[in-house]
Design a protein around this motif. Structure first.
Motif, mmCIF file in Angstrom:
data_model
loop_
_atom_site.group_PDB
_atom_site.id
_atom_site.type_symbol
_atom_site.label_atom_id
_atom_site.label_comp_id
_atom_site.label_asym_id
_atom_site.label_seq_id
_atom_site.Cartn_x
_atom_site.Cartn_y
_atom_site.Cartn_z
ATOM 1 N N ALA A 134 0.854 -1.181 0.000
ATOM 2 C CA ALA A 134 0.000 0.000 0.000
ATOM 3 C C ALA A 134 0.894 1.237 0.000
ATOM 4 N N TYR A 157 -11.609 3.699 -7.844
ATOM 5 C CA TYR A 157 -10.866 2.761 -6.999
ATOM 6 C C TYR A 157 -11.406 2.765 -5.572
ATOM 7 N N LEU A 160 -11.123 -0.469 -3.554
ATOM 8 C CA LEU A 160 -9.755 -0.822 -3.198
ATOM 9 C C LEU A 160 -9.192 0.073 -2.096
ATOM 10 N N ALA A 161 -9.521 1.372 -2.114
ATOM 11 C CA ALA A 161 -8.769 2.318 -1.287
ATOM 12 C C ALA A 161 -9.581 3.089 -0.255
ATOM 13 N N THR A 162 -10.897 2.879 -0.171
ATOM 14 C CA THR A 162 -11.697 3.683 0.767
ATOM 15 C C THR A 162 -11.280 3.471 2.207
ATOM 16 N N LEU A 188 -2.336 1.903 -7.600
ATOM 17 C CA LEU A 188 -3.727 1.502 -7.802
ATOM 18 C C LEU A 188 -3.853 0.573 -9.007
ATOM 19 N N PRO A 193 -3.873 -0.553 -2.628
ATOM 20 C CA PRO A 193 -4.497 0.693 -2.176
ATOM 21 C C PRO A 193 -3.474 1.813 -2.071
#
Length: 317
Positions: A134, A157, A160-162, A188, A193
């Motif tokens: 990450a 994304y 994936l990244a929230t 990404l 993430p």
């Protein structure tokens, strides 16, 4: 053992090194400086970088300090710190590289056969991205602007990244738009993430260093790399960003602060000539939040002067 390029670090140890990118005209090796803390226990690999723009100092100091305080004996996983990714820009005390004057944060994934900044981006993609799980990318508004505390979550994304974005701890979540070429994009694209955290600017402030450090600590807790409960807000506000550019050159004076709410038509800034005549008024295009305000008073036609945030909704974790 953890390895990134030629640097290998044993469990429970820390080390520093340089991923080479090129050589200066006076024979000094240029590259990506690394600080690696490899935990005694297994866990994810988190990369925290700063100094993509050379005039954004708070994040650079935050990386050094937070890496120094991590105890490898209790760390689960590995933290890869890059305190200053763009050393030529730092040496020029500028947003862009003093070698080729490119904006590193617009050219990823770079070009291994291009100019120095292009090679730097390509080296990060080739050497760093495969070696981490990450990426947290630290920024400020730079020497010529100041930005409200926020996290940029790239649109498309979210799944994936929230979680990573919310762990940054800022109320404002800017849904990154169509622009590309940033540090977070290659991570990404690799299914990892990645977020950008923005705080402050205009000048160096200890409070902003501590704010960045708190975000990193909370991300480490989110990944269960250090002990402690991750701190999440009850709600987060999502915004989109609109860049306002000057039509006239002159002397810029802001009338709103980063993070301030505004109504459509509110006066945000003025641009005047040397005689005090107002050449242009910058007004809010819609109700929302002032995200970024220029701090350098010299304005040329086409310069960015304000970023407006239109509220899109909210996130409840």
């Amino acid at each position: 053992m953890y390895s990134i390029d030629s640097l290998t670090v044993a469990p429970g140890e820390r080390a520093q090194g340089l991923i080479p990118v090129g050589t200066s005209s006076y024979g000094v090796e240029l590259g990506i400086p690394l600080i690696v803390v490899n935990g005694a226990q297994d866990g994810p690999v988190l990369c925290v970088d700063a100094g993509v723009h050379g005039d954004e100092y708070d994040g650079q100091e935050a990386v050094r300090r937070v890496l120094a305080e991590i105890d490898p004996a209790t760390l689960r996983g590995t933290v890869v710190g890059i305190p200053c990714l763009n050393t030529p820009a730092f040496e020029a005390a500028a947003r862009t590289s003093g070698l080729d004057h490119l904006n590193l944060n617009r050219i990823f994934p770079g070009d291994a056969e291009g100019s120095y900044s292009q090679r730097l981006a390509a080296t990060f993609v080739e050497k760093v991205v495969p070696a981490v799980d990450a990426v947290v990318d630290l920024h400020t508004g730079g020497a010529y602007g100041e930005i409200a505390p926020l996290v940029i979550l790239q649109g498309g994304y979210e799944e994936l990244a929230t979680d990573l974005a919310l762990a940054a701890g800022h109320e404002l979540v800017w849904k990154g738009g169509k622009w590309g070429g940033t540090v977070r994009h290659p991570a990404l694209a690799a299914g990892k993430p990645a977020i950008t955290i923005e705080v402050g600017g205009g000048t160096y402030r200890e409070a902003n260093v501590e704010t960045h450090m708190n975000s990193i600590r909370n991300v480490l807790r989110q990944f269960r790399m250090i002990d402690g409960e991750v701190q999440l807000r009850d709600t987060y506000t999502t915004v989109s960003g609109t860049f306002a550019r000057s039509a006239a050159g002159g002397f810029f004076v802001g009338h709103a602060e980063p993070g301030e709410t505004c109504k459509e038509g509110d006066l945000i800034a003025t641009i005047s000539d040397h005689y005090g005549n107002t050449l242009e008024e910058v007004r809010a295009p819609q109700e929302g939040i002032v995200l970024w305000v220029r701090r350098i008073r010299t304005v040329r036609p086409g310069d960015e002067v304000v970023i407006f945030g239109e509220v899109q909704g909210e996130i409840r974790p």
